[in-house]
Design a protein around this motif. Sequence first.
Motif, PDB file in Angstrom:
ATOM      1  N   ALA A  29       0.829  -1.204   0.000  1.00 12.43           N
ATOM      2  CA  ALA A  29       0.000   0.000   0.000  1.00 12.43           C
ATOM      3  C   ALA A  29       0.863   1.253   0.000  1.00 12.43           C
ATOM      4  O   ALA A  29       0.555   2.235  -0.687  1.00 12.43           O
ATOM      5  N   VAL A  30       1.941   1.235   0.749  1.00 14.68           N
ATOM      6  CA  VAL A  30       2.848   2.381   0.806  1.00 14.68           C
ATOM      7  C   VAL A  30       3.459   2.649  -0.567  1.00 14.68           C
ATOM      8  O   VAL A  30       3.574   3.788  -1.013  1.00 14.68           O
ATOM      9  N   LEU A  31       3.817   1.592  -1.269  1.00 16.36           N
ATOM     10  CA  LEU A  31       4.446   1.740  -2.575  1.00 16.36           C
ATOM     11  C   LEU A  31       3.470   2.182  -3.661  1.00 16.36           C
ATOM     12  O   LEU A  31       3.873   2.764  -4.669  1.00 16.36           O
ATOM     13  N   SER A  32       2.169   1.903  -3.458  1.00 19.89           N
ATOM     14  CA  SER A  32       1.188   2.226  -4.499  1.00 19.89           C
ATOM     15  C   SER A  32       0.918   3.719  -4.604  1.00 19.89           C
ATOM     16  O   SER A  32       0.486   4.210  -5.655  1.00 19.89           O
ATOM     17  N   GLY A  33       1.141   4.450  -3.513  1.00 17.83           N
ATOM     18  CA  GLY A  33       0.871   5.872  -3.530  1.00 17.83           C
ATOM     19  C   GLY A  33      -0.592   6.222  -3.374  1.00 17.83           C
ATOM     20  O   GLY A  33      -0.978   7.389  -3.435  1.00 17.83           O
ATOM     21  N   ILE A  34      -1.454   5.219  -3.181  1.00 14.53           N
ATOM     22  CA  ILE A  34      -2.886   5.434  -2.974  1.00 14.53           C
ATOM     23  C   ILE A  34      -3.209   5.034  -1.541  1.00 14.53           C
ATOM     24  O   ILE A  34      -2.741   4.000  -1.053  1.00 14.53           O
ATOM     25  N   SER A  35      -4.027   5.820  -0.867  1.00 14.23           N
ATOM     26  CA  SER A  35      -4.346   5.506   0.523  1.00 14.23           C
ATOM     27  C   SER A  35      -5.813   5.778   0.798  1.00 14.23           C
ATOM     28  O   SER A  35      -6.548   6.267  -0.068  1.00 14.23           O
ATOM     29  N   GLY A  36      -6.233   5.464   2.013  1.00 16.82           N
ATOM     30  CA  GLY A  36      -7.588   5.749   2.440  1.00 16.82           C
ATOM     31  C   GLY A  36      -8.634   4.905   1.740  1.00 16.82           C
ATOM     32  O   GLY A  36      -8.342   3.831   1.200  1.00 16.82           O
ATOM     33  N   PRO A  37      -9.883   5.403   1.705  1.00 18.17           N
ATOM     34  CA  PRO A  37     -10.982   4.635   1.105  1.00 18.17           C
ATOM     35  C   PRO A  37     -10.742   4.275  -0.356  1.00 18.17           C
ATOM     36  O   PRO A  37     -11.192   3.239  -0.826  1.00 18.17           O
ATOM     37  N   GLU A  38     -10.031   5.150  -1.091  1.00 19.24           N
ATOM     38  CA  GLU A  38      -9.796   4.871  -2.515  1.00 19.24           C
ATOM     39  C   GLU A  38      -9.022   3.577  -2.708  1.00 19.24           C
ATOM     40  O   GLU A  38      -9.284   2.814  -3.647  1.00 19.24           O
ATOM     41  N   HIS A  91     -11.214   2.356   7.343  1.00 19.78           N
ATOM     42  CA  HIS A  91     -10.482   3.549   6.915  1.00 19.78           C
ATOM     43  C   HIS A  91     -11.031   4.809   7.590  1.00 19.78           C
ATOM     44  O   HIS A  91     -10.275   5.733   7.890  1.00 19.78           O
ATOM     45  N   TRP A  92     -12.327   4.834   7.834  1.00 18.62           N
ATOM     46  CA  TRP A  92     -12.936   5.981   8.494  1.00 18.62           C
ATOM     47  C   TRP A  92     -12.423   6.111   9.931  1.00 18.62           C
ATOM     48  O   TRP A  92     -12.225   7.205  10.439  1.00 18.62           O
ATOM     49  N   SER A  93     -12.197   4.980  10.594  1.00 18.32           N
ATOM     50  CA  SER A  93     -11.740   5.002  11.986  1.00 18.32           C
ATOM     51  C   SER A  93     -10.386   5.683  12.127  1.00 18.32           C
ATOM     52  O   SER A  93     -10.084   6.279  13.166  1.00 18.32           O
ATOM     53  N   LEU A  94      -9.564   5.627  11.080  1.00 23.14           N
ATOM     54  CA  LEU A  94      -8.236   6.236  11.136  1.00 23.14           C
ATOM     55  C   LEU A  94      -8.292   7.759  11.167  1.00 23.14           C
ATOM     56  O   LEU A  94      -7.303   8.417  11.491  1.00 23.14           O
ATOM     57  N   SER A 158     -10.974  10.193  20.540  1.00 20.15           N
ATOM     58  CA  SER A 158     -10.741   8.989  19.743  1.00 20.15           C
ATOM     59  C   SER A 158     -11.811   7.932  19.943  1.00 20.15           C
ATOM     60  O   SER A 158     -11.743   6.858  19.342  1.00 20.15           O
ATOM     61  N   LEU A 159     -12.820   8.212  20.777  1.00 18.12           N
ATOM     62  CA  LEU A 159     -13.850   7.214  21.072  1.00 18.12           C
ATOM     63  C   LEU A 159     -14.580   6.775  19.812  1.00 18.12           C
ATOM     64  O   LEU A 159     -14.825   5.580  19.617  1.00 18.12           O
ATOM     65  N   LEU A 160     -14.920   7.729  18.935  1.00 18.96           N
ATOM     66  CA  LEU A 160     -15.622   7.372  17.702  1.00 18.96           C
ATOM     67  C   LEU A 160     -14.761   6.456  16.843  1.00 18.96           C
ATOM     68  O   LEU A 160     -15.253   5.476  16.268  1.00 18.96           O
ATOM     69  N   GLY A 161     -13.458   6.751  16.732  1.00 18.18           N
ATOM     70  CA  GLY A 161     -12.559   5.903  15.953  1.00 18.18           C
ATOM     71  C   GLY A 161     -12.472   4.503  16.521  1.00 18.18           C
ATOM     72  O   GLY A 161     -12.434   3.515  15.775  1.00 18.18           O
ATOM     73  N   ILE A 162     -12.440   4.403  17.849  1.00 18.09           N
ATOM     74  CA  ILE A 162     -12.390   3.099  18.510  1.00 18.09           C
ATOM     75  C   ILE A 162     -13.657   2.295  18.212  1.00 18.09           C
ATOM     76  O   ILE A 162     -13.608   1.100  17.917  1.00 18.09           O
ATOM     77  N   LEU A 163     -14.803   2.972  18.250  1.00 22.30           N
ATOM     78  CA  LEU A 163     -16.068   2.299  17.955  1.00 22.30           C
ATOM     79  C   LEU A 163     -16.117   1.833  16.497  1.00 22.30           C
ATOM     80  O   LEU A 163     -16.599   0.742  16.197  1.00 22.30           O
ATOM     81  N   LEU A 164     -15.607   2.671  15.584  1.00 22.84           N
ATOM     82  CA  LEU A 164     -15.603   2.300  14.162  1.00 22.84           C
ATOM     83  C   LEU A 164     -14.679   1.110  13.904  1.00 22.84           C
ATOM     84  O   LEU A 164     -15.021   0.197  13.143  1.00 22.84           O
ATOM     85  N   ALA A 165     -13.494   1.106  14.533  1.00 23.13           N
ATOM     86  CA  ALA A 165     -12.563  -0.005  14.368  1.00 23.13           C
ATOM     87  C   ALA A 165     -13.142  -1.295  14.944  1.00 23.13           C
ATOM     88  O   ALA A 165     -12.980  -2.383  14.375  1.00 23.13           O
ATOM     89  N   THR A 166     -13.838  -1.174  16.069  1.00 24.25           N
ATOM     90  CA  THR A 166     -14.497  -2.339  16.657  1.00 24.25           C
ATOM     91  C   THR A 166     -15.604  -2.843  15.746  1.00 24.25           C
ATOM     92  O   THR A 166     -15.792  -4.054  15.588  1.00 24.25           O
TER      93      THR A 166
END
Length: 312
Positions: A29-38, A91-94, A158-166
């Motif tokens: 992923a790092v090498l692709s140059g594309i990140s996140g939802p895309e 990805h949203w949790s990040l 960060s509570l919302l991110g924790i809930l999304l990751a869960t």
Amino acid sequence: MALWHKYSSIAYLAVFVGVLGHASTEFFAVLSGISGPELSVWRFLLGGAGLVVLALLIPGTRDLVAPLKTHGMRLLLLSLLGVTIGYLVFHWSLDFASVPQVATLVTTVPIFVAISNLVINKAPITRGKIAAGLCAVAGIALLITDGYVAALAGSGESLLGILLATACAAAVAAYSVLVRPIITLYGALRITAITMMLGGIGLWLVVGLFFGVWAAPERLTGLEMPALASLLVIAFWNTTITQFLWIGGLAAVPDITRGSYLFFLKPVIAALLAVLVLGQDLSATQILAIIVITGSVFGELFLDRKSGTQSS
């Protein structure tokens, strides 16, 4: 599929190779140059297409219509649950939680597999599985944060991110348990191809409509060759091949909870790849964490065997 049922060791090996695919995704992923939802959109659109092509090339799996006729609505819902929702909230949790928080919570997928299997199939969670799961999660937190508890604690923001990751871990786990009966009927390749493809289309629509990022062919033509090659590796190795092995293997192993516990090895494999590929060093804390995690995964088998022997 029948071969996996006959030789359970092959099924567990398939799950392990699937974990290898999960663990190596970040490197490409790092090498692709594309990140996140895309990145998730391209991963599942291309990877799902690869699974469809693979299914069409094999005579016994070419009929992709039959499963849709008998389980069409259920497959659509499972695709939305396990791929579209699962990877969107990941990805949203990040955006809200730290990387250590998200990485640790997502690696709890096996615990949610055990809970889902209990609720859906009434399969009991043994004491060995509970003990091994708790030890593995503690080891993962230690490995990812390198002993800094504050990196996991975070703040109220960060509570919302924790809930999304869960939610991501719970969605992927529930999908793995619910899809198993359909895979038993039609085989892992066809069902994985259908759900990954439908889930990828769902991701494309959701990310485009709500995030304003539309994955278009022009995006691929604008990438340099090393970045494009990395993206194709993510699509066809980390998705087409290893998702098939992970989902198919979990559907075939005698004990889906035990099979899913191999997912706890994901951060261990990632750490070892960092040493072998990137030349990084492991700290004493990380080495201890690796010992705890691997010991928990393989110790569960012996704990439950010992418990079963004593009860008999």
